[in-house]
Scaffold this motif. Structure first.
Motif, PDB file in Angstrom:
ATOM      1  N   LEU A 150      -0.633   2.314   5.086  1.00  0.00           N
ATOM      2  CA  LEU A 150      -0.786   2.272   3.620  1.00  0.00           C
ATOM      3  C   LEU A 150      -2.249   2.010   3.247  1.00  0.00           C
ATOM      4  O   LEU A 150      -2.775   2.626   2.306  1.00  0.00           O
ATOM      5  CB  LEU A 150       0.119   1.199   3.019  1.00  0.00           C
ATOM      6  N   VAL A 151      -2.903   1.109   3.973  1.00  0.00           N
ATOM      7  CA  VAL A 151      -4.325   0.850   3.712  1.00  0.00           C
ATOM      8  C   VAL A 151      -5.134   2.116   3.933  1.00  0.00           C
ATOM      9  O   VAL A 151      -6.006   2.480   3.133  1.00  0.00           O
ATOM     10  CB  VAL A 151      -4.847  -0.291   4.619  1.00  0.00           C
ATOM     11  N   ARG A 152      -4.835   2.820   5.017  1.00  0.00           N
ATOM     12  CA  ARG A 152      -5.545   4.073   5.305  1.00  0.00           C
ATOM     13  C   ARG A 152      -5.288   5.112   4.220  1.00  0.00           C
ATOM     14  O   ARG A 152      -6.189   5.838   3.808  1.00  0.00           O
ATOM     15  CB  ARG A 152      -5.131   4.618   6.670  1.00  0.00           C
ATOM     16  N   ALA A 153      -4.034   5.200   3.764  1.00  0.00           N
ATOM     17  CA  ALA A 153      -3.706   6.163   2.700  1.00  0.00           C
ATOM     18  C   ALA A 153      -4.501   5.845   1.432  1.00  0.00           C
ATOM     19  O   ALA A 153      -4.977   6.758   0.740  1.00  0.00           O
ATOM     20  CB  ALA A 153      -2.208   6.134   2.411  1.00  0.00           C
ATOM     21  N   CYS A 154      -4.663   4.565   1.134  1.00  0.00           N
ATOM     22  CA  CYS A 154      -5.447   4.160  -0.043  1.00  0.00           C
ATOM     23  C   CYS A 154      -6.899   4.597   0.094  1.00  0.00           C
ATOM     24  O   CYS A 154      -7.498   5.113  -0.861  1.00  0.00           O
ATOM     25  CB  CYS A 154      -5.376   2.645  -0.232  1.00  0.00           C
ATOM     26  N   THR A 155      -7.483   4.375   1.266  1.00  0.00           N
ATOM     27  CA  THR A 155      -8.892   4.753   1.451  1.00  0.00           C
ATOM     28  C   THR A 155      -9.060   6.264   1.429  1.00  0.00           C
ATOM     29  O   THR A 155     -10.080   6.778   0.969  1.00  0.00           O
ATOM     30  CB  THR A 155      -9.450   4.180   2.766  1.00  0.00           C
ATOM     31  N   GLN A 156      -8.046   6.981   1.896  1.00  0.00           N
ATOM     32  CA  GLN A 156      -8.128   8.449   1.893  1.00  0.00           C
ATOM     33  C   GLN A 156      -8.190   9.007   0.484  1.00  0.00           C
ATOM     34  O   GLN A 156      -8.861  10.013   0.240  1.00  0.00           O
ATOM     35  CB  GLN A 156      -6.941   9.055   2.641  1.00  0.00           C
ATOM     36  N   ILE A 157      -7.488   8.392  -0.447  1.00  0.00           N
ATOM     37  CA  ILE A 157      -7.491   8.890  -1.828  1.00  0.00           C
ATOM     38  C   ILE A 157      -8.551   8.187  -2.673  1.00  0.00           C
ATOM     39  O   ILE A 157      -8.636   8.404  -3.880  1.00  0.00           O
ATOM     40  CB  ILE A 157      -6.100   8.734  -2.486  1.00  0.00           C
ATOM     41  N   GLY A 158      -9.345   7.328  -2.030  1.00  0.00           N
ATOM     42  CA  GLY A 158     -10.426   6.659  -2.747  1.00  0.00           C
ATOM     43  C   GLY A 158     -10.005   5.444  -3.542  1.00  0.00           C
ATOM     44  O   GLY A 158     -10.751   4.976  -4.405  1.00  0.00           O
ATOM     45  N   ALA A 159      -8.818   4.910  -3.243  1.00  0.00           N
ATOM     46  CA  ALA A 159      -8.330   3.728  -3.965  1.00  0.00           C
ATOM     47  C   ALA A 159      -8.859   2.463  -3.296  1.00  0.00           C
ATOM     48  O   ALA A 159      -8.116   1.733  -2.628  1.00  0.00           O
ATOM     49  CB  ALA A 159      -6.806   3.730  -4.010  1.00  0.00           C
ATOM     50  N   THR A 160     -10.148   2.196  -3.494  1.00  0.00           N
ATOM     51  CA  THR A 160     -10.803   1.061  -2.837  1.00  0.00           C
ATOM     52  C   THR A 160     -10.169  -0.263  -3.248  1.00  0.00           C
ATOM     53  O   THR A 160      -9.833  -1.096  -2.395  1.00  0.00           O
ATOM     54  CB  THR A 160     -12.302   1.048  -3.179  1.00  0.00           C
ATOM     55  N   VAL A 161     -10.009  -0.460  -4.546  1.00  0.00           N
ATOM     56  CA  VAL A 161      -9.419  -1.716  -5.047  1.00  0.00           C
ATOM     57  C   VAL A 161      -7.990  -1.864  -4.553  1.00  0.00           C
ATOM     58  O   VAL A 161      -7.562  -2.944  -4.115  1.00  0.00           O
ATOM     59  CB  VAL A 161      -9.470  -1.752  -6.588  1.00  0.00           C
ATOM     60  N   GLY A 162      -7.245  -0.766  -4.591  1.00  0.00           N
ATOM     61  CA  GLY A 162      -5.853  -0.790  -4.148  1.00  0.00           C
ATOM     62  C   GLY A 162      -5.718  -1.176  -2.690  1.00  0.00           C
ATOM     63  O   GLY A 162      -4.829  -1.949  -2.315  1.00  0.00           O
ATOM     64  N   ALA A 163      -6.580  -0.638  -1.850  1.00  0.00           N
ATOM     65  CA  ALA A 163      -6.545  -0.955  -0.419  1.00  0.00           C
ATOM     66  C   ALA A 163      -6.771  -2.448  -0.196  1.00  0.00           C
ATOM     67  O   ALA A 163      -6.068  -3.090   0.603  1.00  0.00           O
ATOM     68  CB  ALA A 163      -7.600  -0.140   0.330  1.00  0.00           C
ATOM     69  N   TYR A 164      -7.725  -3.001  -0.921  1.00  0.00           N
ATOM     70  CA  TYR A 164      -8.030  -4.436  -0.773  1.00  0.00           C
ATOM     71  C   TYR A 164      -6.871  -5.297  -1.292  1.00  0.00           C
ATOM     72  O   TYR A 164      -6.527  -6.321  -0.691  1.00  0.00           O
ATOM     73  CB  TYR A 164      -9.310  -4.771  -1.530  1.00  0.00           C
ATOM     74  N   GLU A 165      -6.255  -4.859  -2.394  1.00  0.00           N
ATOM     75  CA  GLU A 165      -5.112  -5.594  -2.940  1.00  0.00           C
ATOM     76  C   GLU A 165      -3.958  -5.634  -1.951  1.00  0.00           C
ATOM     77  O   GLU A 165      -3.277  -6.658  -1.810  1.00  0.00           O
ATOM     78  CB  GLU A 165      -4.658  -4.955  -4.254  1.00  0.00           C
ATOM     79  N   VAL A 166      -3.734  -4.516  -1.259  1.00  0.00           N
ATOM     80  CA  VAL A 166      -2.664  -4.458  -0.256  1.00  0.00           C
ATOM     81  C   VAL A 166      -2.945  -5.441   0.872  1.00  0.00           C
ATOM     82  O   VAL A 166      -2.069  -6.204   1.300  1.00  0.00           O
ATOM     83  CB  VAL A 166      -2.515  -3.027   0.294  1.00  0.00           C
ATOM     84  N   ILE A 167      -4.183  -5.439   1.366  1.00  0.00           N
ATOM     85  CA  ILE A 167      -4.561  -6.344   2.457  1.00  0.00           C
ATOM     86  C   ILE A 167      -4.373  -7.797   2.042  1.00  0.00           C
ATOM     87  O   ILE A 167      -3.794  -8.600   2.781  1.00  0.00           O
ATOM     88  CB  ILE A 167      -6.025  -6.094   2.884  1.00  0.00           C
ATOM     89  N   MET A 168      -4.844  -8.148   0.852  1.00  0.00           N
ATOM     90  CA  MET A 168      -4.763  -9.530   0.383  1.00  0.00           C
ATOM     91  C   MET A 168      -3.317  -9.952   0.109  1.00  0.00           C
ATOM     92  O   MET A 168      -2.918 -11.085   0.404  1.00  0.00           O
ATOM     93  CB  MET A 168      -5.605  -9.709  -0.893  1.00  0.00           C
ATOM     94  N   LYS A 169      -2.525  -9.048  -0.455  1.00  0.00           N
ATOM     95  CA  LYS A 169      -1.116  -9.351  -0.747  1.00  0.00           C
ATOM     96  C   LYS A 169      -0.367  -9.662   0.545  1.00  0.00           C
ATOM     97  O   LYS A 169       0.394 -10.641   0.618  1.00  0.00           O
ATOM     98  CB  LYS A 169      -0.474  -8.158  -1.455  1.00  0.00           C
ATOM     99  N   LEU A 170      -0.594  -8.850   1.576  1.00  0.00           N
ATOM    100  CA  LEU A 170       0.060  -9.074   2.861  1.00  0.00           C
ATOM    101  C   LEU A 170      -0.431 -10.371   3.502  1.00  0.00           C
ATOM    102  O   LEU A 170       0.335 -11.090   4.139  1.00  0.00           O
ATOM    103  CB  LEU A 170      -0.201  -7.883   3.789  1.00  0.00           C
ATOM    104  N   GLN A 171      -1.725 -10.649   3.339  1.00  0.00           N
ATOM    105  CA  GLN A 171      -2.299 -11.869   3.898  1.00  0.00           C
ATOM    106  C   GLN A 171      -1.643 -13.107   3.271  1.00  0.00           C
ATOM    107  O   GLN A 171      -1.290 -14.067   3.967  1.00  0.00           O
ATOM    108  CB  GLN A 171      -3.810 -11.893   3.652  1.00  0.00           C
ATOM    109  N   ILE A 172      -1.457 -13.063   1.971  1.00  0.00           N
ATOM    110  CA  ILE A 172      -0.841 -14.188   1.248  1.00  0.00           C
ATOM    111  C   ILE A 172       0.613 -14.379   1.684  1.00  0.00           C
ATOM    112  O   ILE A 172       1.091 -15.509   1.835  1.00  0.00           O
ATOM    113  CB  ILE A 172      -0.921 -13.956  -0.276  1.00  0.00           C
ATOM    114  N   GLU A 173       1.311 -13.246   1.892  1.00  0.00           N
ATOM    115  CA  GLU A 173       2.731 -13.320   2.242  1.00  0.00           C
ATOM    116  C   GLU A 173       2.958 -13.577   3.727  1.00  0.00           C
ATOM    117  O   GLU A 173       4.104 -13.656   4.180  1.00  0.00           O
ATOM    118  CB  GLU A 173       3.434 -12.028   1.815  1.00  0.00           C
ATOM    119  N   GLY A 174       1.868 -13.673   4.498  1.00  0.00           N
ATOM    120  CA  GLY A 174       2.002 -13.980   5.919  1.00  0.00           C
ATOM    121  C   GLY A 174       2.399 -12.812   6.782  1.00  0.00           C
ATOM    122  O   GLY A 174       2.772 -12.989   7.943  1.00  0.00           O
TER     123      GLY A 174
END
Length: 412
Positions: A150-174
């Protein structure tokens, strides 16, 4: 007789349910429909399935997709078939189910394409897709690789903020992404030239306790070279050597390219000459290495050294490619040796390499510079005959050339 008749009727009823050959007026249980679809799908009996599309629900479609974990191609065919016949069933639930199946079977390109469509075509946010993937994660017996994807898919479409949000959301949820997802995001930041943000994200990643691998180090070296911090890049390079992580060809090539771009050709040559020793014999210079060196020497006007390097690479069976020739042709042209540049054009064609727009642009530019408008026109004609696509530089060169010719005609 009565018992026999009942048995015949029951067998006939079950047969119709099992094969879904005909629509049934009475409600059919979800399990019966599910089993029937799976059975007929294995046989690719699309005509039987089509007759009973009214019985197919989103929930059943998702169950079927998860059932075919070991047959990803068939799962994808079913997903596409359902979309063609009854697009309303292409729910987020079924889309995520097939994504899990594809990721589990390492069909990442197909999975990335579907994720990209959910965000670009369906207008879903990365966090919405993440939530849906989380909801179907256990049912589809998925793996953390789906979140990396999913992070890769975000970067492929240029969704920089979205990719970071996904990483941080998963980090928070463990449920953290792997180092591969972080590396992908860091690489994306370099590509979009957000170097300042690169360092912020990199420091955050390290603070979370992630163990850097050689790809992480390569990205750090790349970022430092882009910032023209060659000495710091060298420090990281030596830190890699001391850490027990062996640098790969990419590491060396980045260092060589960084040195060349900063004009430190002595350092670049030293790295190339000691590449095998510093890698314990595991890495040798390749075409990328030599192309960087040749480009560096051409840019500082030392075309003779660049020619020696081209001959050297051929002696050790490294074939010059289009980039090698394009660089040499530009170097000769810039130095005023257009005949040598044209000779190299002929040579690359003899070797089966088709000149690209960079090669043609270089020749035309320097011909116009010398006032040889007719020669430049012939080169452009050859470019057109070979159907080489024009780029913005071609158009700019031609515009200046035609203006030059018009001014010459006006003055004569």
């Amino acid at each position: 007789m009565l018992l026999s008749a009942l048995l015949i009727k029951r067998k006939s009823f079950l047969g119709r349910c099992f094969h879904l050959g005909k629509s049934i007026l009475n409600p059919i249980s979800e399990d019966v429909v599910f089993r029937a679809i799976c059975f007929n799908l294995k046989q690719r009996r699309w005509s039987f399935l089509e007759k009973n599309l009214p019985s197919l629900t989103n929930a059943i479609a998702s169950r079927v997709l998860c059932e075919f974990q070991n047959s990803p191609q068939l799962a994808l065919e079913f997903y596409n078939w359902v979309g063609d016949k009854k697009s309303v069933l292409h729910s987020l639930e079924s889309s995520c189910s097939v994504i899990h199946v594809l990721v589990n079977s390492r069909r990442y390109d197909d999975a990335l394409s579907l994720m990209g469509n959910l965000m670009t075509v369906n207008g879903l946010s990365p966090l919405e897709v993440l939530e849906a993937l989380n909801n179907s994660y256990g049912i589809c017996e998925s793996s953390p690789a789906v979140f990396d994807a999913l992070v890769r898919a975000c970067t492929q479409i240029g969704a920089t903020v979205g990719a970071y949000e996904v990483i941080m959301k998963l980090q928070i949820e463990g449920c953290c992404v792997t180092i591969h997802a972080w590396n992908n995001f860091l690489s994306h930041l370099i590509k979009v030239n957000e170097i300042h943000r690169f360092w912020m994200v990199y420091k955050k990643m390290v603070s979370y306790g992630y163990m850097e691998n050689v790809n992480t180090f390569n990205l750090v070296v790349h970022a430092l070279c882009k910032d023209c911090k060659l000495q710091e890049a060298m420090s990281v390079f030596y830190r890699i050597l001391k850490s027990g992580i062996w640098p790969n060809a990419v590491t060396f090539n980045m260092m060589v390219d960084g040195a060349c771009k900063m004009g430190d050709m002595d350092l670049a040559l030293m790295l190339v000459r000691k590449m095998e020793i510093m890698s314990a014999g595991s890495i040798k210079p390749n075409s990328v290495t030599y192309n960087s060196l040749i480009d560096g020497f051409c840019k500082i006007g030392r075309i003779a050294v660049a020619e020696e390097l081209r001959n050297e690479m051929m002696k050790i069976d490294i074939e010059p490619n289009v980039r090698t020739y394009a660089t040499m042709i530009e170097g000769y042209s810039r130095a005023g040796f257009l005949e040598e540049a044209l000779r190299l054009c002929d040579e690359m064609v003899e070797r089966g390499l088709l000149p690209n727009s960079v090669v043609y642009n270089s020749i035309m530019h320097w011909l116009y510079k010398e006032g040889d408008v007719d020669g430049a026109s012939l080169v452009f004609t050859d470019m057109s005959d070979k159907q080489i696509p024009l780029d913005k530089f071609t158009c700019s060169i031609l515009t200046r050339g035609f203006l030059q010719k018009w001014l010459y005609n006006q003055s004569s």
